[in-house]
Design an enzyme around this catalytic site. Sequence first.
Site, PDB file in Angstrom:
ATOM      1  N   SER A   1      -2.820  -7.872   3.020  1.00 26.16           N
ATOM      2  CA  SER A   1      -3.163  -7.681   4.433  1.00 26.16           C
ATOM      3  C   SER A   1      -3.642  -8.984   5.062  1.00 26.16           C
ATOM      4  O   SER A   1      -3.277  -9.314   6.189  1.00 26.16           O
ATOM      5  CB  SER A   1      -4.239  -6.602   4.580  1.00 26.16           C
ATOM      6  OG  SER A   1      -3.764  -5.354   4.160  1.00 26.16           O
TER       7      SER A   1
ATOM      8  N   HIS B   1       0.843  -1.204   0.000  1.00 24.69           N
ATOM      9  CA  HIS B   1       0.000   0.000   0.000  1.00 24.69           C
ATOM     10  C   HIS B   1       0.875   1.251   0.000  1.00 24.69           C
ATOM     11  O   HIS B   1       0.599   2.210  -0.735  1.00 24.69           O
ATOM     12  CB  HIS B   1      -0.917   0.032   1.228  1.00 24.69           C
ATOM     13  CG  HIS B   1      -1.942  -1.044   1.253  1.00 24.69           C
ATOM     14  ND1 HIS B   1      -2.122  -1.873   2.329  1.00 24.69           N
ATOM     15  CD2 HIS B   1      -2.849  -1.444   0.326  1.00 24.69           C
ATOM     16  CE1 HIS B   1      -3.105  -2.732   2.075  1.00 24.69           C
ATOM     17  NE2 HIS B   1      -3.555  -2.487   0.855  1.00 24.69           N
TER      18      HIS B   1
ATOM     19  N   LYS C   1     -18.815  -6.074   7.604  1.00 24.97           N
ATOM     20  CA  LYS C   1     -17.591  -6.881   7.565  1.00 24.97           C
ATOM     21  C   LYS C   1     -16.798  -6.694   8.843  1.00 24.97           C
ATOM     22  O   LYS C   1     -16.643  -5.581   9.336  1.00 24.97           O
ATOM     23  CB  LYS C   1     -16.737  -6.512   6.357  1.00 24.97           C
ATOM     24  CG  LYS C   1     -17.356  -6.941   5.047  1.00 24.97           C
ATOM     25  CD  LYS C   1     -16.368  -6.822   3.924  1.00 24.97           C
ATOM     26  CE  LYS C   1     -17.000  -7.369   2.646  1.00 24.97           C
ATOM     27  NZ  LYS C   1     -16.058  -7.342   1.532  1.00 24.97           N
TER      28      LYS C   1
ATOM     29  N   ARG D   1      -1.467  -6.886  -8.062  1.00 21.35           N
ATOM     30  CA  ARG D   1      -0.424  -7.844  -7.725  1.00 21.35           C
ATOM     31  C   ARG D   1      -0.349  -8.983  -8.722  1.00 21.35           C
ATOM     32  O   ARG D   1       0.701  -9.584  -8.890  1.00 21.35           O
ATOM     33  CB  ARG D   1      -0.682  -8.443  -6.336  1.00 21.35           C
ATOM     34  CG  ARG D   1      -0.550  -7.457  -5.212  1.00 21.35           C
ATOM     35  CD  ARG D   1      -1.021  -8.062  -3.932  1.00 21.35           C
ATOM     36  NE  ARG D   1      -2.440  -8.408  -4.112  1.00 21.35           N
ATOM     37  CZ  ARG D   1      -3.300  -8.624  -3.155  1.00 21.35           C
ATOM     38  NH1 ARG D   1      -2.909  -8.587  -1.917  1.00 21.35           N
ATOM     39  NH2 ARG D   1      -4.554  -8.904  -3.409  1.00 21.35           N
TER      40      ARG D   1
END
Length: 156
Positions: free
Chosen positions: A127, A17, A41, A90
């Site tokens: 993460s 990030h 969430k 990614r």
Amino acid sequence: MSRAVFPGTFDPPTNGHLDVITRAAAAFDEVIVAAGVNQSKQRLFSIEERVEMLTEIAAPFGNVRIGTFEGLLVDYCRAEGARVIVKGLRSGGDYDYELQMAQMNRKMSGVDTLFLPTAPENGYISSSLVKEIARLGGEVADFLPAGVHDRLLRKL
């Protein structure tokens, strides 16, 4: 003035990030790093904690500020006057998912998405994976900014 939004969960913010923030800050007059708020969430870190961590890692950049959003990202972009969404990629899997989102966002609002391929040294960092490794006792210092690493260890 060119303004971009870099959205994410940032639970926690990683070196990946930070790389995207660094590169976006060099490309735009202003970058808003926007942490998503989704009450349905479960996150490890509260929105307040994520904003604090993001504020800390973005401090060296005079043209980066931290925000939060709930609901549609394109509505947030409109409210902030941002014409570009920045997304780090990614892998091909990220691209497949993010392309569809980018096309939908553009159709809905005219906001474009800029994809930044991850730096090779960060391509495998997520993460979720960092949290899993840390929960199992693995060392994750190489994947996180120092202050974030300390907070993660305290949290777990």
